[in-house]
Design an enzyme around this catalytic site. Sequence first.
Site, short mmCIF file in Angstrom:
data_model
loop_
_atom_site.label_atom_id
_atom_site.label_comp_id
_atom_site.label_asym_id
_atom_site.label_seq_id
_atom_site.Cartn_x
_atom_site.Cartn_y
_atom_site.Cartn_z
N THR A 27 32.10 -17.15 -35.43
CA THR A 27 30.72 -17.52 -35.72
C THR A 27 29.89 -17.11 -34.51
O THR A 27 30.43 -16.76 -33.46
CB THR A 27 30.56 -19.03 -35.95
OG1 THR A 27 30.85 -19.73 -34.72
CG2 THR A 27 31.48 -19.54 -37.05
N ILE A 82 36.65 -20.82 -27.65
CA ILE A 82 35.30 -20.83 -27.07
C ILE A 82 34.83 -19.40 -26.88
O ILE A 82 35.51 -18.57 -26.27
CB ILE A 82 35.29 -21.60 -25.73
CG1 ILE A 82 35.74 -23.04 -25.93
CG2 ILE A 82 33.89 -21.55 -25.10
CD1 ILE A 82 34.88 -23.86 -26.89
N LYS A 83 33.63 -19.14 -27.42
CA LYS A 83 33.08 -17.78 -27.35
C LYS A 83 32.00 -17.77 -26.27
O LYS A 83 31.07 -18.59 -26.32
CB LYS A 83 32.49 -17.43 -28.71
CG LYS A 83 32.37 -15.96 -28.99
CD LYS A 83 31.90 -15.83 -30.45
CE LYS A 83 31.75 -14.43 -30.90
NZ LYS A 83 31.07 -14.38 -32.21
N VAL A 84 32.14 -16.85 -25.32
CA VAL A 84 31.15 -16.77 -24.24
C VAL A 84 30.63 -15.34 -24.14
O VAL A 84 31.34 -14.40 -24.47
CB VAL A 84 31.75 -17.21 -22.87
CG1 VAL A 84 32.36 -18.60 -22.94
CG2 VAL A 84 32.78 -16.20 -22.37
#
Length: 218
Positions: A27, A82-84
């Site tokens: 997402t 976790i998307k960074v």
Amino acid sequence: MKFFIDTADVAEIRDLAATGLVDGVTTNPSLIRKSGRDFIEVIGEICEAVPGPVSAEVAATTLDGMLAEAARLVPIAPNVTIKVPLTWDGLKATKRLSQDGVKVNVTLCFSAAQALLAAKAGAAFISPFVGRLDDIGQEGLGLIADICQIYSQYETITTEVLVASVRSPVHVIEAAKMGADVATLPPAVLRQLVQHPLTDKGLAAFLADWEATGQRIV
Ligand code: E4P
């Protein structure tokens, strides 16, 4: 090649997950906006629908902010990734989170140099954006080839190449030929993968002939 779905539409995810062919979900803030729903709630529902990694993107741009947001997102479910963003703070957050055993997807990658840094920081996934490079007249798939080649030179690199910003089945097939680990697909592209006019034509002919035999299997 693993297939992730690139959407925050939970109904769509449930529908496609029923095929048993969905390995994860990605997402981003734009997809959350499009869903019109609460971020935390949506991520929780997606994590229940798909057992594989579900990327939830931080909105903070500082290291401390990213770590604080990750601390809120990680407990949602064991499969949260976790998307960074690919910034210095994003890389620092990647290093810290991966050392703590959290899976990190480093997003908005547009160069092989960036992909090398993400691997060094301990990213579980690197997300090079193929379609957005094509949009500005650069060869997105060329970047996938470069990253796959570079990563394959080093046994110590375990970062998976997650092909993002996919616009067509051609992107998927070409990336698969290069050995990319994952492609995250808009639902429409995943549905397109099964389609071939000769399959439809052949099936119609087989069914007509079968009907003519007057037989039944069960
Ligand atoms: C990847 O994780 C991103 O969410 C996505 O692939 C971006 O694709 P877009 O360029 O179609 O927005």
